[in-house]
Design a protein around this motif. Structure first.
Motif, short mmCIF file in Angstrom:
data_model
loop_
_atom_site.label_atom_id
_atom_site.label_comp_id
_atom_site.label_asym_id
_atom_site.label_seq_id
_atom_site.Cartn_x
_atom_site.Cartn_y
_atom_site.Cartn_z
N UNK A 95 1.32 -1.18 0.59
CA UNK A 95 -0.09 0.07 0.04
C UNK A 95 0.68 0.92 0.22
N UNK A 96 0.79 2.29 -0.72
CA UNK A 96 1.55 3.24 -0.61
C UNK A 96 1.44 3.80 1.09
N UNK A 97 -0.36 4.11 1.22
CA UNK A 97 0.35 4.96 2.11
C UNK A 97 0.86 4.18 3.49
N UNK A 98 1.56 3.31 3.55
CA UNK A 98 2.26 2.14 4.52
C UNK A 98 3.63 2.66 4.06
N UNK A 99 4.12 2.97 2.71
CA UNK A 99 5.18 3.30 2.06
C UNK A 99 5.62 4.97 2.62
N UNK A 100 4.05 5.40 2.75
CA UNK A 100 4.55 6.73 2.37
C UNK A 100 4.97 7.43 4.01
N UNK A 101 4.32 6.29 5.02
CA UNK A 101 3.84 7.03 6.61
C UNK A 101 5.78 6.34 7.28
N UNK A 102 6.18 5.68 6.39
CA UNK A 102 6.92 4.47 6.72
C UNK A 102 8.79 5.50 6.33
N UNK A 103 8.23 6.59 5.33
CA UNK A 103 9.21 7.28 5.21
C UNK A 103 9.36 8.49 5.15
N UNK A 104 8.48 8.86 6.43
CA UNK A 104 7.97 9.97 6.89
C UNK A 104 9.55 11.28 7.56
N UNK A 105 10.32 10.01 8.25
CA UNK A 105 10.71 10.77 8.22
C UNK A 105 12.26 11.41 7.12
N UNK A 106 12.17 10.73 6.64
CA UNK A 106 13.14 10.83 5.56
C UNK A 106 12.47 12.72 4.72
N UNK A 107 11.51 12.17 5.02
CA UNK A 107 11.12 13.46 3.90
C UNK A 107 12.00 14.29 3.65
N UNK A 108 12.45 15.01 4.89
CA UNK A 108 13.94 16.67 5.07
C UNK A 108 14.70 16.21 3.69
N UNK A 109 15.04 14.84 3.65
CA UNK A 109 15.48 15.15 3.12
C UNK A 109 15.49 14.78 1.28
N UNK A 110 14.23 14.16 1.36
CA UNK A 110 14.06 14.54 -0.54
C UNK A 110 13.85 15.79 -1.23
N UNK A 111 13.41 16.41 0.25
CA UNK A 111 13.27 18.18 0.38
C UNK A 111 14.74 18.75 -0.11
N UNK A 112 16.19 18.36 0.78
CA UNK A 112 17.32 18.70 -0.09
C UNK A 112 17.84 18.74 -1.01
N UNK A 113 17.90 16.78 -0.69
CA UNK A 113 18.67 16.86 -2.21
C UNK A 113 17.45 16.88 -3.16
N UNK A 114 15.98 16.97 -3.90
CA UNK A 114 15.79 17.89 -5.16
C UNK A 114 15.45 18.78 -5.18
N UNK A 115 15.89 19.76 -4.29
CA UNK A 115 15.72 21.35 -4.32
C UNK A 115 16.57 21.97 -3.94
N UNK A 116 17.89 21.51 -3.01
CA UNK A 116 18.89 21.88 -2.75
C UNK A 116 18.55 22.41 -1.57
N UNK A 117 17.06 22.78 -0.17
CA UNK A 117 17.60 24.08 0.44
C UNK A 117 16.88 22.45 1.27
N UNK A 118 17.70 22.84 3.24
CA UNK A 118 17.73 22.19 3.52
C UNK A 118 16.54 22.99 4.33
N UNK A 119 15.76 22.05 5.27
CA UNK A 119 14.46 22.29 6.11
C UNK A 119 14.38 22.11 7.58
N UNK A 120 13.80 22.20 7.94
CA UNK A 120 13.95 21.85 9.79
C UNK A 120 12.98 21.03 9.36
N UNK A 121 11.69 20.52 9.39
CA UNK A 121 10.62 19.67 8.83
C UNK A 121 10.11 19.97 8.42
N UNK A 122 9.49 18.59 7.44
CA UNK A 122 8.79 18.43 5.83
C UNK A 122 7.94 16.95 6.56
#
Length: 83
Positions: free
Chosen positions: A1-28
């Motif tokens: 299920x996509x929901x399970x995958x998304x929830x499992x990766x929630x702590x990594x979302x700030x890293x996605x933002x940094x990797x794909x935009x170059x911006x460091x964020x406090x949370x996402x």
């Protein structure tokens, strides 16, 4: 299920933002996903803003969405290991 995958990766979302935009964020957090990417709400220095993160490749079905999120996770992890 996509929901399970998304929830499992929630702590990594700030890293996605940094990797794909170059911006460091406090949370996402992920707001939504579709066949082309995800919408994220990010916070930095007390300011909230929305970011669109496209998948490396379009997804054709639910499994494809999961596969693209896994690919994003791996790319962001590899990038953070090089820092």
């Amino acid at each position: 299920c996509v929901c399970v995958c998304v929830c499992a990766r929630a702590p990594q979302i700030p890293a996605y933002v940094q990797h794909y935009t170059g911006m460091r964020v406090d949370e996402a957090k992920m707001l939504s996903v579709d066949s082309l990417g995800m919408n994220v709400e990010a916070k930095r220095d007390g300011q909230s803003f929305k970011v669109r993160l496209p998948y490396p490749q379009p997804a054709e079905d639910r499994k494809g969405v999961k596969d693209q999120i896994v690919a994003m996770s791996r790319a962001a992890a590899a990038s953070s290991n090089q820092d």
